[in-house]
Design an enzyme around this catalytic site. Structure first.
Site, PDB file in Angstrom:
ATOM      1  N   TYR A  22      54.983  58.472  75.420  1.00  0.00           N
ATOM      2  CA  TYR A  22      54.531  59.863  75.601  1.00  0.00           C
ATOM      3  C   TYR A  22      55.557  60.605  76.454  1.00  0.00           C
ATOM      4  O   TYR A  22      55.608  60.448  77.668  1.00  0.00           O
ATOM      5  CB  TYR A  22      53.155  59.922  76.274  1.00  0.00           C
ATOM      6  CG  TYR A  22      52.049  59.220  75.507  1.00  0.00           C
ATOM      7  CD1 TYR A  22      52.161  58.944  74.147  1.00  0.00           C
ATOM      8  CD2 TYR A  22      50.886  58.824  76.153  1.00  0.00           C
ATOM      9  CE1 TYR A  22      51.140  58.302  73.456  1.00  0.00           C
ATOM     10  CE2 TYR A  22      49.858  58.183  75.471  1.00  0.00           C
ATOM     11  CZ  TYR A  22      49.989  57.918  74.123  1.00  0.00           C
ATOM     12  OH  TYR A  22      48.987  57.279  73.446  1.00  0.00           O
TER      13      TYR A  22
ATOM     14  N   PHE B 106      39.381  68.403  66.046  1.00  0.00           N
ATOM     15  CA  PHE B 106      38.666  69.005  64.913  1.00  0.00           C
ATOM     16  C   PHE B 106      37.202  69.273  65.250  1.00  0.00           C
ATOM     17  O   PHE B 106      36.647  70.308  64.881  1.00  0.00           O
ATOM     18  CB  PHE B 106      38.775  68.083  63.693  1.00  0.00           C
ATOM     19  CG  PHE B 106      38.031  68.583  62.479  1.00  0.00           C
ATOM     20  CD1 PHE B 106      38.553  69.613  61.716  1.00  0.00           C
ATOM     21  CD2 PHE B 106      36.820  68.027  62.103  1.00  0.00           C
ATOM     22  CE1 PHE B 106      37.874  70.077  60.588  1.00  0.00           C
ATOM     23  CE2 PHE B 106      36.136  68.482  60.984  1.00  0.00           C
ATOM     24  CZ  PHE B 106      36.664  69.514  60.225  1.00  0.00           C
ATOM     25  N   PHE B 107      36.580  68.345  65.999  1.00  0.00           N
ATOM     26  CA  PHE B 107      35.159  68.525  66.312  1.00  0.00           C
ATOM     27  C   PHE B 107      34.922  69.452  67.505  1.00  0.00           C
ATOM     28  O   PHE B 107      33.787  69.714  67.878  1.00  0.00           O
ATOM     29  CB  PHE B 107      34.467  67.169  66.511  1.00  0.00           C
ATOM     30  CG  PHE B 107      34.333  66.417  65.216  1.00  0.00           C
ATOM     31  CD1 PHE B 107      33.471  66.869  64.235  1.00  0.00           C
ATOM     32  CD2 PHE B 107      35.094  65.292  64.969  1.00  0.00           C
ATOM     33  CE1 PHE B 107      33.368  66.206  63.014  1.00  0.00           C
ATOM     34  CE2 PHE B 107      34.994  64.613  63.760  1.00  0.00           C
ATOM     35  CZ  PHE B 107      34.122  65.078  62.779  1.00  0.00           C
ATOM     36  N   SER B 108      36.010  69.939  68.095  1.00  0.00           N
ATOM     37  CA  SER B 108      35.883  70.972  69.127  1.00  0.00           C
ATOM     38  C   SER B 108      35.945  72.362  68.507  1.00  0.00           C
ATOM     39  O   SER B 108      35.184  73.244  68.874  1.00  0.00           O
ATOM     40  CB  SER B 108      37.006  70.848  70.159  1.00  0.00           C
ATOM     41  OG  SER B 108      37.017  69.568  70.721  1.00  0.00           O
TER      42      SER B 108
ATOM     43  N   SER C 209      41.220  59.453  69.995  1.00  0.00           N
ATOM     44  CA  SER C 209      40.916  60.614  69.138  1.00  0.00           C
ATOM     45  C   SER C 209      39.447  60.638  68.703  1.00  0.00           C
ATOM     46  O   SER C 209      39.151  60.824  67.514  1.00  0.00           O
ATOM     47  CB  SER C 209      41.832  60.635  67.904  1.00  0.00           C
ATOM     48  OG  SER C 209      43.167  60.780  68.285  1.00  0.00           O
ATOM     49  N   PRO C 210      38.501  60.449  69.635  1.00  0.00           N
ATOM     50  CA  PRO C 210      37.085  60.440  69.252  1.00  0.00           C
ATOM     51  C   PRO C 210      36.571  61.800  68.808  1.00  0.00           C
ATOM     52  O   PRO C 210      35.493  61.891  68.213  1.00  0.00           O
ATOM     53  CB  PRO C 210      36.377  59.972  70.528  1.00  0.00           C
ATOM     54  CG  PRO C 210      37.271  60.428  71.641  1.00  0.00           C
ATOM     55  CD  PRO C 210      38.668  60.285  71.097  1.00  0.00           C
ATOM     56  N   LEU C 211      37.354  62.856  69.081  1.00  0.00           N
ATOM     57  CA  LEU C 211      36.979  64.204  68.632  1.00  0.00           C
ATOM     58  C   LEU C 211      37.809  64.636  67.424  1.00  0.00           C
ATOM     59  O   LEU C 211      37.959  65.828  67.144  1.00  0.00           O
ATOM     60  CB  LEU C 211      37.150  65.213  69.781  1.00  0.00           C
ATOM     61  CG  LEU C 211      36.276  64.931  71.007  1.00  0.00           C
ATOM     62  CD1 LEU C 211      36.594  65.889  72.127  1.00  0.00           C
ATOM     63  CD2 LEU C 211      34.805  65.009  70.636  1.00  0.00           C
ATOM     64  N   GLY C 212      38.336  63.649  66.690  1.00  0.00           N
ATOM     65  CA  GLY C 212      39.101  63.985  65.499  1.00  0.00           C
ATOM     66  C   GLY C 212      40.315  64.842  65.798  1.00  0.00           C
ATOM     67  O   GLY C 212      40.619  65.781  65.073  1.00  0.00           O
TER      68      GLY C 212
ATOM     69  N   HIS D 171      51.432  48.868  71.712  1.00  0.00           N
ATOM     70  CA  HIS D 171      51.052  50.160  71.118  1.00  0.00           C
ATOM     71  C   HIS D 171      51.018  50.093  69.587  1.00  0.00           C
ATOM     72  O   HIS D 171      50.116  50.648  68.956  1.00  0.00           O
ATOM     73  CB  HIS D 171      52.067  51.222  71.573  1.00  0.00           C
ATOM     74  CG  HIS D 171      51.554  52.618  71.497  1.00  0.00           C
ATOM     75  ND1 HIS D 171      52.118  53.655  72.200  1.00  0.00           N
ATOM     76  CD2 HIS D 171      50.546  53.186  70.805  1.00  0.00           C
ATOM     77  CE1 HIS D 171      51.463  54.781  71.959  1.00  0.00           C
ATOM     78  NE2 HIS D 171      50.515  54.521  71.093  1.00  0.00           N
TER      79      HIS D 171
END
Length: 344
Positions: free
Chosen positions: A62, A214-216, A208-211, A129
């Site tokens: 990163y 996308f889900f925000s 990435s549990p929120l896609g 990784h």
């Protein structure tokens, strides 16, 4: 949702205890547009820790390197004692070219370099990784086992590893956690990877549990992405796929309204309801989003809620792959057998 207590969970079977939700730090420094100011991110990290989010996730790639340096700065002065720090090795850039490496010499040098950047003597959880498919996994884990014995790392993890690779690695030294993409629109891991982890007593860390946001925000997310944000190139965010995928967001939004929470809280709560062996690590660069993510811990879902969500977001209802075709994932993560390697 203020004042939610973040519970603690056991990750894996070797004794690592973490906050039930972690903080993915990648977007602070890389891949999601320009790096954010260090001072703002340090404030955010301290706010997370003071709120009970103590499981912090980074990687040497990163930046590269700048995210580990940022965490090293943020955790000075006693903060390090309050966190569980996870970093990763295995993706290297040389002359602008990306390579996956798991050879023992590289494993050791990558660990030594991460220790310096993080300004710590020991890394709590050290992941491979991506899997180097040119080298038997036993050789990579063998070197990690030595680093555990030397006190440089406490626990070993894998990211994007196949079921057979997880088994072979675990036979050399217990694997504490497997990191994988798991969300309402990334459910393919439920078939083989999640059951393998559970059979072996390995904790699951859901990235990435929120896609990837996308889900925000739903489909309009793509309009807000800045130059250099790699999500612009992901298959799921391409116009024709996004048009199809927006249906999932709309349905999640409807259920969230009924549950009196935001769609991102509902999506995150769904991951939390997968079990106490699962720790999602949503990333953010904004304190208000962090607070909202913590609020997901107080969203209670019934078995009917879960079934309804899963019927909307079945494994085959999403259009587009998770990554571009050039990116390594668990589906291509088998390594050569050790026996044939020894015979060379």
């Amino acid at each position: 949702m203020a004042g939610v207590t973040v519970k603690r969970i056991q990750l894996g079977s070797q004794g690592l205890e973490v906050s039930a939700q972690g903080l993915g730090c990648m977007g602070m420094s890389a891949f999601y547009g320009p790096p954010k100011p260090d001072s703002d991110m340090i404030t955010l990290i301290h706010h997370a820790i003071n709120s009970g989010i103590t499981f912090l996730d980074t990687s040497d790639v990163y930046g590269p390197h700048t995210n580990e340096i940022l965490l090293g700065k943020a955790l000075k002065g006693g903060m390090i004692e309050r966190v569980e720090l996870a970093t990763k090795f295995g993706i290297s850039f040389k002359d602008g070219k990306r390579a996956i490496r798991g050879d023992p010499e590289y494993v050791r040098s990558a660990c030594e370099d991460s220790l310096k950047r993080l300004q710590v003597d020991c890394i709590d959880l050290y992941y491979q990784h991506r899997i180097d498919t040119s080298i038997p996994i036993e050789l990579t884990i063998g070197e990690l086992k030595k680093l555990v014995e030397e006190g440089k790392i406490k626990y070993i993890g894998l990211s994007e590893a196949s079921a057979s690779t997880i088994r072979r690695a675990h036979a050399v030294h217990p694997i504490t956690a497997v990191q994988l993409e798991w969300s309402l629109w990334s459910r393919d891991v439920e078939e083989e990877i999640v059951p393998t982890c559970r059979e072996l007593g390995i904790g699951i860390v859901a990235y990435s549990p929120l896609g990837r946001g996308f889900f925000s925000s739903g489909p309009k997310l793509i309009e807000t992405l800045t130059e250099g944000d790699f999500r612009k190139h992901l298959p799921r965010f391409q116009t024709e796929n996004l048009e199809h995928n927006k249906y999932i967001f709309e349905r999640v939004n409807e259920i969230a309204a009924r549950k009196q929470c935001s769609p991102s809280q509902l999506a995150l709560a769904w991951v939390h309801h997968q079990g106490d062996d699962v720790c999602p690590i949503p990333g953010t660069t904004k304190i208000e989003n962090l607070d909202q993510n913590i609020g997901a811990l107080s969203v209670k879902l019934t078995s009917e809620d879960m079934a309804e969500l899963e019927s909307i977001a079945s494994a085959d209802s999403v259009k587009g792959d998770r990554y571009m075709g050039t990116m390594a994932t668990y589906k291509e993560a088998d390594t050569p057998p050790l026996a044939s390697w020894k015979a060379l």
